[in-house]
Design an enzyme around this catalytic site. Structure first.
Site, PDB file in Angstrom:
ATOM      1  N   HIS A 156       0.807  -1.232   0.000  1.00 13.16           N
ATOM      2  CA  HIS A 156       0.000   0.000   0.000  1.00 13.16           C
ATOM      3  C   HIS A 156       0.829   1.266   0.000  1.00 13.16           C
ATOM      4  O   HIS A 156       0.263   2.351   0.132  1.00 13.16           O
ATOM      5  CB  HIS A 156      -0.925   0.057   1.218  1.00 13.16           C
ATOM      6  CG  HIS A 156      -1.950  -1.016   1.268  1.00 13.16           C
ATOM      7  ND1 HIS A 156      -3.220  -0.870   0.752  1.00 13.16           N
ATOM      8  CD2 HIS A 156      -1.898  -2.269   1.779  1.00 13.16           C
ATOM      9  CE1 HIS A 156      -3.899  -1.982   0.961  1.00 13.16           C
ATOM     10  NE2 HIS A 156      -3.118  -2.849   1.584  1.00 13.16           N
ATOM     11  N   LYS A 174     -15.079   7.486  -3.665  1.00  8.74           N
ATOM     12  CA  LYS A 174     -16.343   7.793  -2.967  1.00  8.74           C
ATOM     13  C   LYS A 174     -16.921   9.110  -3.475  1.00  8.74           C
ATOM     14  O   LYS A 174     -18.131   9.228  -3.701  1.00  8.74           O
ATOM     15  CB  LYS A 174     -16.106   7.863  -1.447  1.00  8.74           C
ATOM     16  CG  LYS A 174     -15.661   6.537  -0.843  1.00  8.74           C
ATOM     17  CD  LYS A 174     -15.098   6.696   0.570  1.00  8.74           C
ATOM     18  CE  LYS A 174     -14.325   5.428   0.962  1.00  8.74           C
ATOM     19  NZ  LYS A 174     -13.469   5.619   2.148  1.00  8.74           N
ATOM     20  N   LYS A 212       0.210  14.500   0.648  1.00  7.87           N
ATOM     21  CA  LYS A 212      -1.179  14.732   0.230  1.00  7.87           C
ATOM     22  C   LYS A 212      -1.439  16.215  -0.053  1.00  7.87           C
ATOM     23  O   LYS A 212      -2.447  16.577  -0.625  1.00  7.87           O
ATOM     24  CB  LYS A 212      -2.138  14.193   1.293  1.00  7.87           C
ATOM     25  CG  LYS A 212      -2.086  12.665   1.420  1.00  7.87           C
ATOM     26  CD  LYS A 212      -2.967  12.186   2.563  1.00  7.87           C
ATOM     27  CE  LYS A 212      -2.841  10.689   2.852  1.00  7.87           C
ATOM     28  NZ  LYS A 212      -3.555   9.834   1.887  1.00  7.87           N
TER      29      LYS A 212
HETATM   30  C1  26Q Z   1       3.848   1.027  10.207  1.00  7.66           C
HETATM   31  C2  26Q Z   1       4.781   0.729  11.197  1.00  7.66           C
HETATM   32  C3  26Q Z   1       4.595   1.149  12.497  1.00  7.66           C
HETATM   33  C4  26Q Z   1       3.448   1.868  12.809  1.00  7.66           C
HETATM   34  C5  26Q Z   1       2.516   2.159  11.826  1.00  7.66           C
HETATM   35  C6  26Q Z   1       2.728   1.751  10.518  1.00  7.66           C
HETATM   36  C7  26Q Z   1       1.733   2.060   9.465  1.00  7.66           C
HETATM   37  C8  26Q Z   1       0.386   2.117   9.762  1.00  7.66           C
HETATM   38  C9  26Q Z   1      -0.528   2.404   8.793  1.00  7.66           C
HETATM   39  C10 26Q Z   1       2.121   2.292   8.152  1.00  7.66           C
HETATM   40  C11 26Q Z   1       1.179   2.584   7.168  1.00  7.66           C
HETATM   41  C12 26Q Z   1      -0.170   2.637   7.485  1.00  7.66           C
HETATM   42  C13 26Q Z   1      -1.229   2.949   6.526  1.00  7.66           C
HETATM   43  C14 26Q Z   1      -1.085   3.027   5.215  1.00  7.66           C
HETATM   44  C15 26Q Z   1      -2.210   3.388   4.343  1.00  7.66           C
HETATM   45  O1  26Q Z   1      -3.311   3.674   4.803  1.00  7.66           O
HETATM   46  N1  26Q Z   1      -2.031   3.383   3.012  1.00  7.66           N
HETATM   47  C16 26Q Z   1      -3.088   3.741   2.095  1.00  7.66           C
HETATM   48  O2  26Q Z   1      -3.724   2.546   1.658  1.00  7.66           O
HETATM   49  C17 26Q Z   1      -4.872   2.836   0.871  1.00  7.66           C
HETATM   50  C18 26Q Z   1      -5.550   1.514   0.545  1.00  7.66           C
HETATM   51  O3  26Q Z   1      -4.809   0.808  -0.392  1.00  7.66           O
HETATM   52  C19 26Q Z   1      -4.493   3.595  -0.383  1.00  7.66           C
HETATM   53  O4  26Q Z   1      -5.666   3.946  -1.075  1.00  7.66           O
HETATM   54  C20 26Q Z   1      -3.699   4.853  -0.029  1.00  7.66           C
HETATM   55  O5  26Q Z   1      -3.225   5.478  -1.196  1.00  7.66           O
HETATM   56  C21 26Q Z   1      -2.545   4.494   0.894  1.00  7.66           C
HETATM   57  O6  26Q Z   1      -1.881   5.671   1.336  1.00  7.66           O
END
Ligand code: 26Q
Length: 799
Positions: free
Chosen positions: A357, A649, A543
């Site tokens: 992602h 959306k 963003k």
């Molecule tokens: C990683 C390590 C430690 C703590 C937190 C994290 C962490 C948590 C959440 C790293 C990344 C995320 C979230 C990522 C995310 O939401 N990505 C999004 O995913 C969507 C679904 O595919 C896409 O539409 C978005 O473009 C993308 O940014």
């Protein structure tokens, strides 16, 4: 099995059941009941109707020995459940009548439910949409996650700055979950590995119990329901009786408190070092519990031959967060079930798949080998074996391994352990192939696939946008809800003045509701005729909320220069949270609020320009904002947003998009037609080249009067003490890593084209209609069908 339409309860049945549950489950008479009591009574009434298809689905899956999908995710951003369940059961009208009969206000009841905010943003919300689509398509599936006691923090503004407070959705009875005390697994950590007769035996130094809490997920028309199984941490020993009896109560409760920490809080999406160990433990806690549960169910249904696992089980890893699943599955197969390493590796690879992602380097998970070896010593050994086996099998180039520079690289681990790896939009998948995983892609050219994201039209259209849904039902029939491609039928009406007027009317209704809400919550009184311009998403530099607010400042300045000009009135709406440790994102929040305070009170400009930034953006707020939007801001630096799902959306709710060629914007533009999409900015390739040019920011700012003025006004202190913004201004002039300056003029000019188009109702409405008509592709039903055919090789239980 499925409640046929004729069997659906009547309004009277529902009212009777609600009163029954109020009395017998809540223990309250109607004259004493609070909104909370009523909401629980309504929830139990609806829940009763879900349980039958849910159990029938379990039986059908078990008896038919069907292959199941398992979706492992550290995040499920579900939002509220009751309204969605009512819609999916097809009971909206009966429920409206039942509540009216009981003298209850439906909005009050629905809005009493706290959001289940077990996620940060896009990735977690995607998992929730996928769960809904899996159920709607009748695919036997489980979602596995963590039952965080505290979901994503609540956001308040103090003096315009973000303040975080803990979220506590479980501080009240949660009617949608079923506790399964019989499904509990021991999860070990730390300790040492002993070699006994050539076999490795891991002796964990600590352990906790993972207990299952199940929430049914009902699909469209109530035909099928799956389970979201969330794990809560329990201590292996409740408390230390010796210490308790010695009067040391706090110390006695310590083991319990420590164990519970594991499922206490959701990690905010950040990159700080704090609590790294806890995050790794959480990831392993989820993964191990899920895999133990999967193997238990498999052996119960299919016997002990685990070589058959890939035929009956497809596991999807939602990003690398559960990527320890590779080594954990091998460990369980080898150490607990006696398979050889080679057998275990082969089975695991044919069972696991991984979705990427993000390409942002700071979001790619890496753990020091020291920490991995300390917390999961047996897994570190297995990771070394996987890495070595891959090196031997592929003759890969140096520095492409899982372990490099004393770090375990979870992306490489997930890739090497996966049957398929997928990106989440066409552009993103190309970039996954050509950048992060370029070397591995060359070695395994068939492995990476694209599955463009989607969103569920049940929640994001039927539930969130009743005026538009009624119009769609009336114009093309109600079939679109389960088959979003049917929206194509609107094409025939895109020139029909009567239809376009009705479409405008539906949008206006949503805008009036939102405007009233903004007035009561924020004291802002927007004109419903103004262009509602919305940017809602996590606050992140890539963003580019900064680009939006700088454009707002420049526009404000221009209006001041010609206050009698014929400006198109706009309401700029922002929403989103910053990770608590993300200083730049928090500064942008502060800036937006400072600018809003100044601009909204400006007697010269306020009839043309207002800003609303409601705090605590979440799923429920998205359900109010998106249907009321005229313009959707999807303005990330090209190449940075993997897909975006908010963009989809907005499109299906009839907002036009101003956007870059990034993520799924590219496909949205292809679908709706370039003439119905407001494109600006550099492409991903141009952006990469621009970033490499020394002094790109300063050069671009010097060329843009508008941008220079905006920065100047901030530096002069027109919106608040300028010192607070010096570092941000300095970063923008001298570094500007996300190319706000390079794209500024293109963005500003595009916004002025939008101003002009918006004034021409006929053009705008036609474009809106065509956006909706061509948005069917962005249903998560289409996405899930793609995963089923290309990755999971599963079919629906109900063909
Ligand atoms: C990683 C390590 C430690 C703590 C937190 C994290 C962490 C948590 C959440 C790293 C990344 C995320 C979230 C990522 C995310 O939401 N990505 C999004 O995913 C969507 C679904 O595919 C896409 O539409 C978005 O473009 C993308 O940014």
């Amino acid at each position: 099995m499925r409640p046929e339409l004729s069997e659906l309860p009547s309004a009277q049945d529902l009212a009777d059941q609600i009163l029954y549950h109020l009395t017998h489950t809540q223990g309250r008479g109607p004259e004493f009941a609070t909104v909370f009591d009523w909401r629980l009574a309504v929830s139990y009434t609806i829940r009763d109707l879900i349980v039958t298809p849910w159990m029938a689905g379990h039986r059908a899956s078990r008896d038919g020995k069907l292959k199941r999908v398992y979706y492992l995710s550290m995040e499920f951003l579900i939002g509220r459940i009751l309204g969605d369940a009512i819609v999916n059961l097809g009971l909206d009208q009966q429920m409206d009548a039942a509540l009216a009969q009981l003298g209850l206000d439906k909005t009050d009841i629905l809005e009493d439910e706290p959001d289940a905010a077990l996620g940060n943003g896009g990735l977690g919300r995607l998992a929730a949409c996928f769960m809904e689509s899996l159920a709607s398509l009748g695919v036997p599936a489980f979602g596995y996650g963590i039952r965080y006691e505290h979901g994503l923090f609540r956001q308040r503004f103090e003096g315009g700055q973000q303040v975080e407070t803990p979220e506590d959705w479980l501080n009240q009875p949660h009617p949608w979950e079923f506790t399964r005390i019989d499904y509990s697994y021991t999860i070990g950590f730390k300790g040492h590995v002993e070699n006994v007769d050539g076999h490795s035996v891991w002796h964990p130094g600590e352990s906790v119990i993972a207990r299952a809490y199940d929430t049914p997920v009902i699909g469209w028309q109530g035909k099928w329901a799956n389970t979201l199984r969330l794990w809560g941490a329990q201590p292996t020993n409740l408390f230390d009786l010796h210490r308790f009896n010695a009067g040391d109560y706090a110390a006695a409760a310590e083991p319990e408190a420590l164990a519970r920490t594991l499922s206490r809080v959701l990690y905010p999406d950040d990159t700080t070092d704090q609590g790294k160990e806890l995050r790794l433990k959480q990831e392993y806690f989820l993964t191990s519990a899920a895999l133990q549960d999967i193997i238990r169910r498999f052996t119960a249904e299919h016997g002990e031959d685990l070589a058959l696992l890939p035929d009956k089980v497809a596991i999807q890893l939602n990003d690398t967060h559960p990527a320890i699943a590779g080594p954990e599955l091998i460990r369980l197969l080898m150490d607990e079930h006696g398979l050889s390493f080679d057998q275990a590796l082969d089975i695991a690879r044919r069972t696991l798949n991984y979705t990427n992602h993000t390409l942002l380097p700071e979001a790619l998970e890496r753990w020091s080998t020291w920490l991995m070896g300390d917390v999961l010593p047996r897994h570190l050994q297995i990771i070394q074996m996987i890495d070595e086996a891959h090196r031997a099998a592929t003759h890969r180039p140096p520095h492409t391994g899982i372990i490099e520079h004393d770090e375990v690289r979870m992306g490489e681990l997930a890739f090497i352990m996966a049957g398929h790896v997928n990106g989440v939009s066409a552009l993103h998948t190309d970039l996954v192939r050509s950048t992060v995983f370029a070397d591995l892609h060359k070695l395994h050219p068939e492995r990476i696939l694209n599955q463009t994201n989607g969103v569920t039209p049940r929640r994001w259209l039927r539930l969130a946008n009743p005026p538009l849904s009624r119009l769609l039902d009336h114009t093309i029939g109600a079939g679109w809800t389960g088959d979003l491609d049917q929206l194509e039928g609107l094409e025939a009406h895109a020139e029909d003045a009567g239809f376009l007027a009705a479409l405008r009317g539906a949008k206006r209704q949503n805008k009036v509701v939102l405007a009233n809400g903004l007035l009561s919550d924020l004291g802002i009184k927007p004109d419903p005729e103004a262009l509602f311009d919305v940017q809602v998403k996590r606050m992140h530099e890539y963003k580019r909320q900064l680009l939006n607010i700088l454009e707002t400042i420049a526009l404000w300045h221009r209006i001041h220069e010609s206050p009698n000009g014929d400006w198109t009135p706009r309401l700029k709406i922002f929403g989103g949270k910053a990770a608590p440790g993300y200083w730049t994102a928090k500064t942008v929040i502060h800036l937006i609020n400072d600018v809003a305070r100044k601009i909204n009170d400006d007697p010269v400009t306020s009839k043309f320009l207002k800003i609303a930034y409601p705090p605590n953006y979440n799923v429920s707020m998205a359900e109010r904002l998106i249907p009321a939007a005229d313009l959707s801001e999807q303005i990330s630096t090209a190449g940075k947003e993997a897909s975006g799902t908010g963009n989809m959306k907005f499109t299906m709710n009839g907002a036009l998009t101003i956007g870059t060629l990034d993520g799924a914007n590219v496909e949205i533009r292809e679908m709706v037609g370039a003439e119905n999409f407001f494109l600006f900015g550099l492409t991903a390739a141009e952006a990469a080249a621009e970033k490499a040019r020394p002094g790109h920011a300063r050069a671009a700012i010097e060329k843009s009067e508008n941008m220079k003025v905006a920065l100047q006004l901030i530096a002069e202190g027109r919106f608040g003490r300028p010192e607070q913004y010096f570092a941000l201004l300095d970063r923008t002039w001298n570094d500007d890593p996300f190319l706000v300056a390079s794209d500024f003029e293109s963005y500003f000019a595009c916004q002025r084209r939008i101003d002009a188009t918006y004034r021409n109702h006929r053009d705008w409405d036609r474009m809106t209609a065509l956006n909706i008509a061509r948005s069917g592709y962005f249903s998560s039903d289409r996405t899930i069908r793609g995963y089923m055919a290309d990755i999971w090789k599963v079919g629906p239980a109900t063909p």
